[in-house]
Design a protein around this motif. Sequence first.
Motif, PDB file in Angstrom:
ATOM      1  N   ILE A  53       0.841  -1.204   0.000  1.00 26.19           N
ATOM      2  CA  ILE A  53       0.000   0.000   0.000  1.00 26.19           C
ATOM      3  C   ILE A  53       0.870   1.244   0.000  1.00 26.19           C
ATOM      4  O   ILE A  53       1.694   1.439   0.905  1.00 26.19           O
ATOM      5  N   ASP A  54       0.664   2.093  -0.997  1.00 22.83           N
ATOM      6  CA  ASP A  54       1.281   3.413  -1.036  1.00 22.83           C
ATOM      7  C   ASP A  54       0.491   4.287  -0.058  1.00 22.83           C
ATOM      8  O   ASP A  54      -0.684   4.575  -0.294  1.00 22.83           O
ATOM      9  N   SER A  55       1.111   4.691   1.035  1.00 22.16           N
ATOM     10  CA  SER A  55       0.410   5.429   2.088  1.00 22.16           C
ATOM     11  C   SER A  55      -0.166   6.751   1.599  1.00 22.16           C
ATOM     12  O   SER A  55      -1.067   7.300   2.237  1.00 22.16           O
ATOM     13  N   ASN A  56       0.305   7.272   0.486  1.00 20.69           N
ATOM     14  CA  ASN A  56      -0.225   8.529  -0.036  1.00 20.69           C
ATOM     15  C   ASN A  56      -1.711   8.439  -0.360  1.00 20.69           C
ATOM     16  O   ASN A  56      -2.400   9.449  -0.326  1.00 20.69           O
ATOM     17  N   ILE A  57      -2.207   7.253  -0.655  1.00 19.80           N
ATOM     18  CA  ILE A  57      -3.640   7.150  -0.944  1.00 19.80           C
ATOM     19  C   ILE A  57      -4.475   7.223   0.336  1.00 19.80           C
ATOM     20  O   ILE A  57      -5.681   7.404   0.274  1.00 19.80           O
ATOM     21  N   LEU A  58      -3.816   7.095   1.486  1.00 21.61           N
ATOM     22  CA  LEU A  58      -4.523   7.110   2.762  1.00 21.61           C
ATOM     23  C   LEU A  58      -4.481   8.464   3.458  1.00 21.61           C
ATOM     24  O   LEU A  58      -5.307   8.736   4.318  1.00 21.61           O
ATOM     25  N   GLY A  59      -3.515   9.304   3.146  1.00 18.14           N
ATOM     26  CA  GLY A  59      -3.413  10.603   3.786  1.00 18.14           C
ATOM     27  C   GLY A  59      -1.969  11.008   4.010  1.00 18.14           C
ATOM     28  O   GLY A  59      -1.049  10.252   3.740  1.00 18.14           O
ATOM     29  N   ASP A  60      -1.799  12.206   4.554  1.00 19.00           N
ATOM     30  CA  ASP A  60      -0.451  12.765   4.686  1.00 19.00           C
ATOM     31  C   ASP A  60       0.230  12.477   6.009  1.00 19.00           C
ATOM     32  O   ASP A  60       1.379  12.828   6.202  1.00 19.00           O
ATOM     33  N   GLY A  61      -0.427  11.859   6.949  1.00 20.46           N
ATOM     34  CA  GLY A  61       0.216  11.542   8.217  1.00 20.46           C
ATOM     35  C   GLY A  61      -0.586  11.975   9.419  1.00 20.46           C
ATOM     36  O   GLY A  61      -0.163  11.772  10.544  1.00 20.46           O
ATOM     37  N   GLY A  62      -1.745  12.552   9.211  1.00 20.39           N
ATOM     38  CA  GLY A  62      -2.555  13.020  10.329  1.00 20.39           C
ATOM     39  C   GLY A  62      -3.547  11.971  10.809  1.00 20.39           C
ATOM     40  O   GLY A  62      -3.387  10.765  10.607  1.00 20.39           O
ATOM     41  N   ALA A  63      -4.607  12.473  11.447  1.00 16.88           N
ATOM     42  CA  ALA A  63      -5.628  11.604  12.033  1.00 16.88           C
ATOM     43  C   ALA A  63      -6.339  10.770  10.965  1.00 16.88           C
ATOM     44  O   ALA A  63      -6.709   9.623  11.223  1.00 16.88           O
ATOM     45  N   ASP A  64      -6.538  11.321   9.775  1.00 15.38           N
ATOM     46  CA  ASP A  64      -7.176  10.574   8.680  1.00 15.38           C
ATOM     47  C   ASP A  64      -6.398   9.302   8.355  1.00 15.38           C
ATOM     48  O   ASP A  64      -6.978   8.235   8.197  1.00 15.38           O
ATOM     49  N   LEU A  67      -6.795   6.729  11.149  1.00 19.37           N
ATOM     50  CA  LEU A  67      -8.116   6.078  11.114  1.00 19.37           C
ATOM     51  C   LEU A  67      -8.183   5.013  10.017  1.00 19.37           C
ATOM     52  O   LEU A  67      -8.683   3.910  10.242  1.00 19.37           O
ATOM     53  N   GLN A  68      -7.699   5.357   8.840  1.00 17.98           N
ATOM     54  CA  GLN A  68      -7.743   4.403   7.738  1.00 17.98           C
ATOM     55  C   GLN A  68      -6.849   3.200   8.010  1.00 17.98           C
ATOM     56  O   GLN A  68      -7.215   2.064   7.711  1.00 17.98           O
ATOM     57  N   VAL A  69      -5.681   3.421   8.587  1.00 14.81           N
ATOM     58  CA  VAL A  69      -4.779   2.319   8.902  1.00 14.81           C
ATOM     59  C   VAL A  69      -5.379   1.427   9.980  1.00 14.81           C
ATOM     60  O   VAL A  69      -5.334   0.202   9.886  1.00 14.81           O
ATOM     61  N   ARG A  70      -5.983   2.035  10.993  1.00 17.47           N
ATOM     62  CA  ARG A  70      -6.645   1.224  12.033  1.00 17.47           C
ATOM     63  C   ARG A  70      -7.740   0.361  11.415  1.00 17.47           C
ATOM     64  O   ARG A  70      -7.875  -0.812  11.760  1.00 17.47           O
ATOM     65  N   TYR A  71      -8.532   0.950  10.510  1.00 18.41           N
ATOM     66  CA  TYR A  71      -9.569   0.172   9.829  1.00 18.41           C
ATOM     67  C   TYR A  71      -8.950  -1.025   9.104  1.00 18.41           C
ATOM     68  O   TYR A  71      -9.403  -2.159   9.259  1.00 18.41           O
ATOM     69  N   LEU A  88       4.211   1.758   2.138  1.00 18.42           N
ATOM     70  CA  LEU A  88       5.283   2.597   1.591  1.00 18.42           C
ATOM     71  C   LEU A  88       4.905   4.041   1.885  1.00 18.42           C
ATOM     72  O   LEU A  88       3.742   4.410   1.736  1.00 18.42           O
ATOM     73  N   GLY A  89       5.866   4.865   2.297  1.00 17.91           N
ATOM     74  CA  GLY A  89       5.538   6.266   2.506  1.00 17.91           C
ATOM     75  C   GLY A  89       6.634   7.044   3.195  1.00 17.91           C
ATOM     76  O   GLY A  89       7.732   6.543   3.450  1.00 17.91           O
ATOM     77  N   SER A  90       6.296   8.287   3.516  1.00 21.10           N
ATOM     78  CA  SER A  90       7.248   9.215   4.132  1.00 21.10           C
ATOM     79  C   SER A  90       7.481   8.861   5.595  1.00 21.10           C
ATOM     80  O   SER A  90       6.751   8.070   6.193  1.00 21.10           O
ATOM     81  N   ALA A  91       8.479   9.498   6.174  1.00 24.00           N
ATOM     82  CA  ALA A  91       8.773   9.285   7.597  1.00 24.00           C
ATOM     83  C   ALA A  91       7.589   9.710   8.460  1.00 24.00           C
ATOM     84  O   ALA A  91       7.272   9.055   9.456  1.00 24.00           O
ATOM     85  N   LEU A  92       6.910  10.799   8.100  1.00 28.15           N
ATOM     86  CA  LEU A  92       5.740  11.255   8.851  1.00 28.15           C
ATOM     87  C   LEU A  92       4.618  10.220   8.769  1.00 28.15           C
ATOM     88  O   LEU A  92       3.978   9.910   9.777  1.00 28.15           O
ATOM     89  N   ILE A  97       1.455   5.623  11.055  1.00 27.84           N
ATOM     90  CA  ILE A  97       1.039   4.227  10.882  1.00 27.84           C
ATOM     91  C   ILE A  97       1.528   3.378  12.049  1.00 27.84           C
ATOM     92  O   ILE A  97       0.785   2.564  12.597  1.00 27.84           O
ATOM     93  N   LEU A  98       2.767   3.573  12.457  1.00 22.84           N
ATOM     94  CA  LEU A  98       3.287   2.815  13.595  1.00 22.84           C
ATOM     95  C   LEU A  98       2.528   3.161  14.883  1.00 22.84           C
ATOM     96  O   LEU A  98       2.351   2.306  15.753  1.00 22.84           O
ATOM     97  N   ALA A  99       2.060   4.393  15.000  1.00 23.45           N
ATOM     98  CA  ALA A  99       1.258   4.776  16.159  1.00 23.45           C
ATOM     99  C   ALA A  99      -0.083   4.050  16.145  1.00 23.45           C
ATOM    100  O   ALA A  99      -0.647   3.765  17.198  1.00 23.45           O
ATOM    101  N   ALA A 100      -0.588   3.720  14.958  1.00 27.14           N
ATOM    102  CA  ALA A 100      -1.871   3.019  14.849  1.00 27.14           C
ATOM    103  C   ALA A 100      -1.758   1.575  15.310  1.00 27.14           C
ATOM    104  O   ALA A 100      -2.641   1.074  15.989  1.00 27.14           O
TER     105      ALA A 100
END
Length: 164
Positions: A53-64, A67-71, A88-92, A97-100
């Motif tokens: 999964i390219d994390s860019n399709i899920l959001g930039d690193g915030g609460a959104d 939420l999507q990663v938890r789902y 795959l994605g940025s450090a942010l 994601i690791l916090a999820a």
Amino acid sequence: MSILIISRDWTIQNVVEQVGMACGYPSLVASTVQEAERKLAELGHERFTLIVIDSNILGDGGADLQLQVRYLLQTWPGRYPRLPIVFLGSALQKYAILAAHPALVSFVTTPFSPHDLMQTIQPLLPPGDPPPSMPPNPPGSPGQSPSSCFMCGPPPGASPPCGL
């Protein structure tokens, strides 16, 4: 068995496809999580060996993103057992994601080399002989021939772009 790539970015799709083919696994692409879920339902999740999964399709690193990663991490293991996910994605994005759910996450930080990606996905692929490669693309279709595959070797006279 195939790798399911969830990304809208052609470069990400191409790199993951090439690494997957080098490991003996063809790829199928979805541009959204919903499209991926439809493909998993229509084709059967047993057809797939890994989801990238390219994390860019899920959001930039915030609460959104969280939420999507938890789902995904709460519902997909029950729906698609034994189907590992690599983000795959940025450090942010990695931090969010690791916090999820840190225990369930494999992550490759961008920018990454094909070698970095292969080092992450290869242990997640089933042991033993990989499935046979897909037939080559017909003339005029998108995709690269094995002679131009960065993992398979450069064309004659060229040097390998990633040093593998």
